[in-house]
Motif scaffolding. Sequence first.
Motif, PDB file in Angstrom:
ATOM      1  N   PHE A   1      85.997  96.176 -39.250  1.00  0.00           N
ATOM      2  CA  PHE A   1      86.737  95.409 -38.446  1.00  0.00           C
ATOM      3  C   PHE A   1      87.566  96.281 -37.063  1.00  0.00           C
ATOM      4  O   PHE A   1      87.399  95.818 -36.090  1.00  0.00           O
ATOM      5  CB  PHE A   1      87.724  94.638 -39.048  1.00  0.00           C
ATOM      6  CG  PHE A   1      88.450  93.390 -38.044  1.00  0.00           C
ATOM      7  CD1 PHE A   1      87.607  92.241 -37.881  1.00  0.00           C
ATOM      8  CD2 PHE A   1      89.587  93.701 -37.695  1.00  0.00           C
ATOM      9  CE1 PHE A   1      88.599  91.458 -37.171  1.00  0.00           C
ATOM     10  CE2 PHE A   1      90.166  92.962 -36.639  1.00  0.00           C
ATOM     11  CZ  PHE A   1      89.779  91.601 -36.703  1.00  0.00           C
ATOM     12  N   ASP A   2      87.975  97.394 -37.725  1.00  0.00           N
ATOM     13  CA  ASP A   2      88.768  98.202 -36.786  1.00  0.00           C
ATOM     14  C   ASP A   2      87.939  98.625 -35.458  1.00  0.00           C
ATOM     15  O   ASP A   2      88.145  98.730 -34.377  1.00  0.00           O
ATOM     16  CB  ASP A   2      89.503  99.350 -37.349  1.00  0.00           C
ATOM     17  CG  ASP A   2      90.933  99.125 -37.515  1.00  0.00           C
ATOM     18  OD1 ASP A   2      91.533  98.057 -37.017  1.00  0.00           O
ATOM     19  OD2 ASP A   2      91.891  99.939 -38.039  1.00  0.00           O
TER      20      ASP A   2
ATOM     21  N   ARG B   1      87.287  96.013 -32.986  1.00  0.00           N
ATOM     22  CA  ARG B   1      88.375  95.334 -32.988  1.00  0.00           C
ATOM     23  C   ARG B   1      88.561  94.884 -31.402  1.00  0.00           C
ATOM     24  O   ARG B   1      88.623  93.700 -30.753  1.00  0.00           O
ATOM     25  CB  ARG B   1      89.760  95.925 -33.130  1.00  0.00           C
ATOM     26  CG  ARG B   1      90.852  94.933 -32.633  1.00  0.00           C
ATOM     27  CD  ARG B   1      92.179  95.983 -33.138  1.00  0.00           C
ATOM     28  NE  ARG B   1      92.089  96.217 -34.307  1.00  0.00           N
ATOM     29  CZ  ARG B   1      92.692  95.515 -35.494  1.00  0.00           C
ATOM     30  NH1 ARG B   1      93.063  94.550 -35.360  1.00  0.00           N
ATOM     31  NH2 ARG B   1      92.591  96.038 -36.594  1.00  0.00           N
TER      32      ARG B   1
ATOM     33  N   TYR C   1      88.082  91.077 -29.548  1.00  0.00           N
ATOM     34  CA  TYR C   1      89.145  90.499 -28.630  1.00  0.00           C
ATOM     35  C   TYR C   1      88.392  89.872 -27.303  1.00  0.00           C
ATOM     36  O   TYR C   1      88.813  88.963 -26.773  1.00  0.00           O
ATOM     37  CB  TYR C   1      90.261  91.338 -28.259  1.00  0.00           C
ATOM     38  CG  TYR C   1      91.343  91.655 -29.688  1.00  0.00           C
ATOM     39  CD1 TYR C   1      90.949  90.903 -30.824  1.00  0.00           C
ATOM     40  CD2 TYR C   1      92.030  92.459 -29.656  1.00  0.00           C
ATOM     41  CE1 TYR C   1      91.428  91.194 -32.063  1.00  0.00           C
ATOM     42  CE2 TYR C   1      92.958  92.835 -30.723  1.00  0.00           C
ATOM     43  CZ  TYR C   1      92.480  92.098 -32.006  1.00  0.00           C
ATOM     44  OH  TYR C   1      93.581  92.341 -33.035  1.00  0.00           O
TER      45      TYR C   1
END
Length: 397
Positions: free
Chosen positions: A350-351, A354, A358
């Motif tokens: 996920f990081d 990210r 977004y």
Amino acid sequence: MKTLNDYIEKLNNLNFKDMYNNDFFLTWEKSDDELEAVFTIADALRFMRENNISTKVFESGLGVSLFRDNSTRTRFSFTSACNLLGLEVQDLDEGKSQVAHGETVRETANMISFMADVIGIRDDMYIGKGNAYMREVSEAVQQGNKDGILEQRPTLVNLQCDIDHPTQSMADMLHIIHEFGGIENLKGKKIAMSWAYSPSYGKPLSVPQGIVGLMTRMGMDVVLAHPDGYEIMSDVEEVAKTNAAKSGGSFTKTNSMAEAFRDADIVYPKSWASFVAMEKRTELYGNGDSDGIKALEKELLAQNAEHKDWACTEEMMKLTKAGKATYMHCLPADITGVSCDEGEVDASVFDRYRIPLYKQASYKPYVIAAMIFLSKFKNPQATLSTLEKSAKQRKFD
């Protein structure tokens, strides 16, 4: 470098006249040209805002929002879209309205619409209810306009129902279009729409259904993956099959997450409840059976827990094309070790994604604004030209 005229010229080659004075319920009810018109207007509006050109096409007017489920991204996206076009927004809180005292849908729809140009509704919790309710509201305001009660016919935008989440899937599609450099580059790309484990119960079906219902329009190879027992609506599967046959893509199903991820260009791991479970929950709520609802929740959480291996891990991502597939999620994701002990996606995965995640979310306000724009202006090309010629700044420097 792009100019506003590039978007206008693109619109000149598309047939979207039926979108004028019309609603947006399901993506598969719209033609290819109509979908492309939404993408084009969305990009044009974004271009104008980024170049400090005002997109305010209403001096007054109201956008009414009704959310029957919690929301962050979609709620603020709808408000942002209305504001972008010059509309004020008012939430309809049914608990504080006469709906709580038995006011009919027809009456509520007309009472909130005297100066409303658009109504956005999110009603995704109960099978057979949400989309039907939206259409009832639409019919009521159309009749109100015809009877001379309403000066204008408010546009209804589906902000998520029990069948589809069109603003989400359209925003996702626009993100993919930009990631891969155009619609023409999507043919043959593999996207895995996969169920993933969540420690919560009853997530709507509309996201996976919206993805398979739209991505199959683009000639993509769409794979729907889930454990046995997590089926989506069969009607939507038929839509996906028809779309794939027409576009030259494919629609397949598997009970293996690894198979879906293998050589995928895009992965979309997301939890949802099965169609059968959602039907049962709808019936229990309709009967006011609180004990039955608690028992069903316990049963479904236990069922989820049997499939904790359905997670987007680093190992799973290595199976994708060159180990670098585009990871997508509608957010918020259940992140292992962050928002929950075990969830849909590893924190490291996920990081790493990210920022693009977004960016993916950032397309939604423009998509919603485009849906409104195309419904309210018979000749949107001329309206865009007028805005450009007026050269009004959005923000005074």
